[in-house]
Each structure stands twice: as structure tokens, then as C-alpha cells.
Scaffold this motif. Sequence first.
Motif, short mmCIF file in Angstrom:
data_model
loop_
_atom_site.label_atom_id
_atom_site.label_comp_id
_atom_site.label_asym_id
_atom_site.label_seq_id
_atom_site.Cartn_x
_atom_site.Cartn_y
_atom_site.Cartn_z
N ASN A 302 -9.41 -4.43 40.73
CA ASN A 302 -10.84 -4.68 40.94
C ASN A 302 -11.19 -4.54 42.42
O ASN A 302 -11.37 -5.52 43.15
CB ASN A 302 -11.16 -6.10 40.43
N TRP A 303 -11.33 -3.30 42.87
CA TRP A 303 -11.57 -3.04 44.30
C TRP A 303 -12.93 -3.54 44.75
O TRP A 303 -13.14 -3.77 45.95
CB TRP A 303 -11.40 -1.56 44.60
N GLY A 304 -13.86 -3.72 43.83
CA GLY A 304 -15.18 -4.26 44.22
C GLY A 304 -15.05 -5.63 44.85
O GLY A 304 -15.78 -5.98 45.77
N ARG A 305 -14.09 -6.40 44.37
CA ARG A 305 -13.88 -7.74 44.94
C ARG A 305 -13.28 -7.65 46.34
O ARG A 305 -13.45 -8.56 47.14
CB ARG A 305 -13.00 -8.57 44.00
N LEU A 307 -14.09 -5.17 48.52
CA LEU A 307 -15.24 -4.85 49.37
C LEU A 307 -16.16 -6.06 49.55
O LEU A 307 -16.70 -6.28 50.64
CB LEU A 307 -16.02 -3.66 48.80
N ALA A 308 -16.35 -6.81 48.49
CA ALA A 308 -17.21 -8.00 48.59
C ALA A 308 -16.64 -8.98 49.63
O ALA A 308 -17.39 -9.63 50.36
CB ALA A 308 -17.35 -8.68 47.23
N ALA A 309 -15.32 -9.06 49.70
CA ALA A 309 -14.70 -9.95 50.69
C ALA A 309 -14.81 -9.38 52.09
O ALA A 309 -15.18 -10.07 53.05
CB ALA A 309 -13.24 -10.21 50.33
N GLY A 335 -16.76 3.74 50.38
CA GLY A 335 -17.52 2.60 49.87
C GLY A 335 -17.91 2.71 48.41
O GLY A 335 -18.66 1.87 47.90
N ALA A 336 -17.42 3.74 47.72
CA ALA A 336 -17.76 3.92 46.30
C ALA A 336 -16.48 4.27 45.53
O ALA A 336 -15.41 4.40 46.11
CB ALA A 336 -18.82 5.01 46.13
N ALA A 337 -16.62 4.43 44.24
CA ALA A 337 -15.45 4.70 43.40
C ALA A 337 -14.75 5.98 43.85
O ALA A 337 -15.40 6.98 44.16
CB ALA A 337 -15.87 4.81 41.94
N ASN B 45 -23.97 -10.72 52.71
CA ASN B 45 -22.80 -9.84 52.65
C ASN B 45 -23.19 -8.49 53.26
O ASN B 45 -24.25 -7.95 52.98
CB ASN B 45 -22.35 -9.65 51.20
N CYS B 77 -21.55 -0.69 45.71
CA CYS B 77 -20.46 0.22 46.06
C CYS B 77 -20.51 1.46 45.19
O CYS B 77 -19.50 1.90 44.62
CB CYS B 77 -19.10 -0.48 45.94
N ILE B 112 -18.89 -4.59 40.02
CA ILE B 112 -19.08 -3.80 41.23
C ILE B 112 -18.36 -2.47 41.09
O ILE B 112 -17.27 -2.40 40.52
CB ILE B 112 -18.50 -4.56 42.45
N MET B 173 -18.57 -15.48 41.50
CA MET B 173 -18.93 -15.15 42.87
C MET B 173 -20.01 -16.10 43.38
O MET B 173 -21.01 -15.67 43.98
CB MET B 173 -19.43 -13.71 42.99
N THR B 219 -22.34 -9.24 46.53
CA THR B 219 -23.03 -8.10 47.13
C THR B 219 -24.47 -8.00 46.65
O THR B 219 -25.20 -7.11 47.10
CB THR B 219 -22.30 -6.80 46.70
#
Lengths: 384, 384
Positions: A302-305, A307-309, A335-337, B45, B77, B112, B173, B219
Motif C-alpha cells: 500500500n504505497w499510498g500510505r 506517501l501520506a506519511a 507521485g502516482a501509480a 498533508n 497520488c 490512495i 487515517m 491526503t
Amino acid sequence: MSVTAPLGFRAAGVVAGIKSSDARDLALVVNDGPSRAAAGVFTRNRVKAAPVLWSQQVLAGGRVHAVVLNSGGANACTGPLGFQDTHATAEKVAGALGESAGEIAVCSTGLIGERLPMEALLSGVDLAVSQISRDGGLAAADAIRTTDTVSKISFRRGEGGYMVGGMAKGAGMLAPALATMLSVITTDADVPAEQLDAVLRRATAVTFDRLDADGCMSTNDTVLLLASGASGVTPDLAEFEQTVRAVCADLARQLLVDAEGATKAIAIEVVGAASEEDAVLVGRTVSRSNLLKCAIHGEDPNWGRVLAAVGTTDAVFEADRLNVAINGIWICRGGAAGDDRSKVDLRPRDVTITVDLSAGPHSATVHTTDLTAAYVHENSAYSS
Amino acid sequence: MSVTAPLGFRAAGVVAGIKSSDARDLALVVNDGPSRAAAGVFTRNRVKAAPVLWSQQVLAGGRVHAVVLNSGGANACTGPLGFQDTHATAEKVAGALGESAGEIAVCSTGLIGERLPMEALLSGVDLAVSQISRDGGLAAADAIRTTDTVSKISFRRGEGGYMVGGMAKGAGMLAPALATMLSVITTDADVPAEQLDAVLRRATAVTFDRLDADGCMSTNDTVLLLASGASGVTPDLAEFEQTVRAVCADLARQLLVDAEGATKAIAIEVVGAASEEDAVLVGRTVSRSNLLKCAIHGEDPNWGRVLAAVGTTDAVFEADRLNVAINGIWICRGGAAGDDRSKVDLRPRDVTITVDLSAGPHSATVHTTDLTAAYVHENSAYSS
């Protein structure tokens, strides 16, 4: 082995009766010299346990004759009486060894807020003094365990034949500023206290300090480095620092793998940072995302988490230039998939999350664990 | 009721097919005026979702005609294409209402990093426009849920007869800077945009901003306040702020109680602080201690973990002057053990931890939850 791998050290680990179980709970490490040079680094928590306050004073003198360590109680948040307990422990060791208490370091670990059972502890000191030996290193490492499932020991041979040995305990409250732990590292190299101090600070800064299992900084963190000089070797300082760092890194790795409830060892590798500080900040922030730690536990990339961090820090970066790889697959680009997330294999215990800030040449790695139901159970059922 | 409690608002909540389930996933709130004054606060964020970037531009104009919200995808993202998707959504709503897209706010929530299914979403907009009604508030509140188990709605009547209504979604979140959530608050009071903005900032600063369930900042956080002026009432601003704050506090409370996996609602009440900033800092730091959150889950009044967390802050305090009460029992006095910990009753869902810094007259309360195996399960099994 462990702390008794180098010449000039004896140790013991005994059952003093501090813990309610019949497990070993008191360790003693004695430096027989000829040198007694020593250095220490301590928790940056402003709420410091009595033994930390005591040992900081001892280490200010740059000499340590012995270290007494107990599990079964942190002697933290125990007020002036708790400090007197630490002082009495040091005096007891000093008396038994025929020495000054001013060179006796004290470490404690266990539940915060309760006084130690001093009668049991002081009897334990007598027992430990009677048992110290050149092969007591393993028993000592065993005696400092709390929720650790295994003892942590390490040793390395340096150039010219000197040794560095060490033991550590960790498990819970594993966080920054020394990763909530006790560790004693010994060497028979001949290195003066001032240089030991510099070496220890640099070595811990990139090992124990970059371990953050649960974001909780302890009141008791202590790492001591004692040098007996018994090998007669005066090492090259840079080489000596490498050897000490290798022992610290090995112990830190063992702490990580045995962190409470952990099923994954996660390396947050931050690259492309504008400064090393930024890299550490981002690594630490990502390592503290409960949501990410749960996702890795569930083997969900879950790479979105991630980036959120990253987005909660003030590190130098642009959101649309962030890249993230998990176990080598760049699933987030710009910054995207990015690459297909189904390519990420999260089944191995070791997980590497690479965060590319695209902002500079600096990097750092912070180590953490996954967040599991077992961590919750251990820390809700056990008052520690 | 909810957002349609005040006069001048219509809403709808429909099944657009964005979620894989058959649940509602698209909501529309329309302000029929006569005023379209609006204000918004957004996540801090630095990694911001496309709808946040879009809606910030819209709100800069101080006017909102409609808000379209979707669950089932955060559109965060997702790069320039994700921003185009948000833009297309706003244009679609604007076209259906015969308006400019520049007054259409967009909110998204969900996973995300993935693009939204735009065909389903745009058809959903048509469906929602065809269904907007004065009693659509509940359906709209239902449509923005993700892992929320219940809809969150609230309304209050102000002096002179105007109304304030609101809806929100939260669940995961849930952290600082608006507690990872979407919320739309409506009123039929006549208040210009500039004053709405001031009121909303102050109200959210002491409600949503002091909710920290899991330390993870989203986000997508967005709170919008829309005023139709349809009641004809121009309220006293201080009284209006109180009413808006009451709705925010009520929604925040509902978010807290429904946070993922939570079994306890914990208020960290910091008193005796040298400044309000110190009080909030200490409250937030304590609320993020996984160890403490586990202990409260296990109904263990482990005040040592409170002090260990306080000690990591740079707030003004002396360790030996800290006092801690749990549910009214002062189990830590002067930095050491106080009253008998067995007196603490942790069985109720509501838990209050009072931290007295003994450093000044300021105070603040931060709300959090316990850490449970259910939180771990929900966030390791569900890609969200």
C-alpha cells in the motif's frame, strides 16, 4: 561470549527474585582492566529512570569498573527513593568488589513506576559477585531479558587481534534515541574514554538510533562501551569505530527481529534526500505509520500510505516527484501509480521500502517492524 | 436532516458503482441560496489529493454552489490525469446544474493511488442531480462512508431560528490537521464568506483538529461550511461560532466512537500547561503512544507509559512535578506512584487521562482511541 569475549571482563547472570518468575533477572559485568575507560549514551527522554540519572554521573568521569543490570523493574518514575535504591545498588556492588560506587554503572528495565524489591536485588548482587567468571557473558545476556524471547549477543575481532563483544535487550518501547534498550559493549582494545565516547556516539547514531519498532521512547535506554585494554592493542580509531559499529548493527538487527509481536523486519530506505537529516526524518515518519505497518503485516504493498506519511514531514520534496519501491518494484513513480503492484512479493520476512525524494544526494535507512495483533495482545495483557 | 436541515439545501446519495459493493458511493449537496458564501479547511498533508487541490481553488473565491463527494477512491497520488478527473467531475455537475465549474467543490475518499472509474462516476452525477431533494441529507451522509459503520450527522438550531447541519465520514487515517475526514456543514444563516472562514477555522481547531485516532494524516481531509442565507437570519457571530463548533464537536465525537477497531474513547486532558500549544503537543504525543493505547485496551492503568510519552516532548515541565489521573484517580503524583492503581475503573468505554504539567494555567484536550487487534485486522486485510 558476548561481553566476556574480550579479555579483561568477567560477568554473571543470576536469579535474584526480582521477577515473579524463576528467570534470571540480575546481571553483573566487571572490567578487570588494566584500563577502565568507558563511555555511555542514554535516552533523550526527559523523564529519565533513576539508573539513567545515576549512570550519567558515573560516565561523566569516563571510568567504569562494573555495570550491574536488572530486569523485572525499570526503577523509573520512582522519585527520590528510587534514586536512593539505585545508589544503594551501586554501593552494594562497590562494597563487594572493594571499590568506589562512583565507578559502578546501574541499568534497570521492566515496569515503570514501581519500586524495586531491594532486599532481593541486594542479595542478588552478592550472588552475582560470587559467580562472576570469564564465561558468564551468556548468563548475563539472559538475565537482562524482559519480553525478549531470545538473548542478544554479538562479537567481532578487530585488526591486531583485539575483540569487541556486546549484549542487549529490547522487545518493547523500541524507538528513537537508542531504541529503548539496554546494551553493554566491551572491548579489550586500549582506547581512552574520550575517544570511546566519540566512537560510541557515531556508532549508535547510525545503528540503534535508526531502529524504531513502535515509536515509543523509553525512560531507561542506555548503551555503555567499556574498554579493558587487556589485549594490549591500541587500534586504529577508524577501524575500531567500524568494529564497534558492526557489533551495534548486529545487536540492533537482533532487537528488530525480536520486537514484540513482529512478523516482518522492514527497512525504510530513503534516498534522493536534500540532507541526511531529511532522510532520517522521512524514514522515521514512515516507520511510525500504523496504517502502513498494518498493510505490510497483511502483505499489501500500500504505497499510498507511504506517501501520506511522507507528506506530513517538512523535508524537501515535491509530491509529484516522489518514487516508491517495495522490495525492488517501483510501484509509485512521480507521485502516482508506477509498476504493477501485483509484482511485489511481500511474503519474505525482510521488507525493503525505498522512498526516493528526488531532492538531493543524501540517504539513510530506518528499521521498523509490522504492527500485529500479537503486539496489541502482548501490550494490553502484560503490564510492562 | 444532516446537511439538509437548514433551508436552501438539497442533497442526494446514490449508487454510482464506484465501490465494488452495491452501497451508495456518490453524494451531492446543492446550495439553492440566495447566498452561496462558503469556507473550507483542508489537510495540511503536503501530499494532497486532486480534489483537495481543486477545492482549495474553488474556496479561494468564497462561493460554492454544490459539493460532489465520492467514496470508493481517494483520487490521491494520481498525477495530472487524476486532477483532470476531478475537473471533469466538477464540469459534469456544473453542466447538469447549469452553472460554472468554478463554484463546484469536489471531495473524494477511499484507496490512495488509483484512478477513479470515471464512467460510473459521471453517470452517478446524473443520477444524483435527478434525485436531489430537501430530504436527501441522510442518503448523502450514507454515500460518503468508507469503513465507517454508521453515518455521522448533526444539527443545531441557533438563536433567531437559523439552523446548522452537517455530515462527516472518518474511520481510518484519523489524525491531526482535521482528523482525516470529509465533512460538509451547512447553514441557512446569512454570513459572508470571510466570516464563515474565520468561524470555521476556529471551530475546527478545537474539535476535528484535536482528534487523533491513529496518528495518520490523510491526503484528503476537507471540511466545508456553506451558507444559504435562506432563513433570513443574520446571526451574532460569536453565537454562530458556538453553534458551528457544537456541530463540529458532535461530528468529531461520532468519528471517534466509530474509529476503526476502537473499543475505548480516550480523552487526553492536559492541564497546568505553560501554553495552549504545550497542552495540545503533550495531548497529541500521549494520544500517539501505541503502548499506552494497548494498555487502555487491556484496561491496565499504565501511567508509566503516559510519562514516557510526555518525556519525549519539549513542553515546559519538570519530571518530578508531573501528576496523572486516570478516570479521576491520581495514580501518579510528583512523577512517581500516587493513589492505588487498583482504584481505577477502566471498564467504561469513555476513559479520561488527565496530565497535570504543573507549569502554568493552560489546558487542552485531545481525543483518541485504544489500539486493538481489530484495528490491525481491518488495516492489514483491507486495502484502503
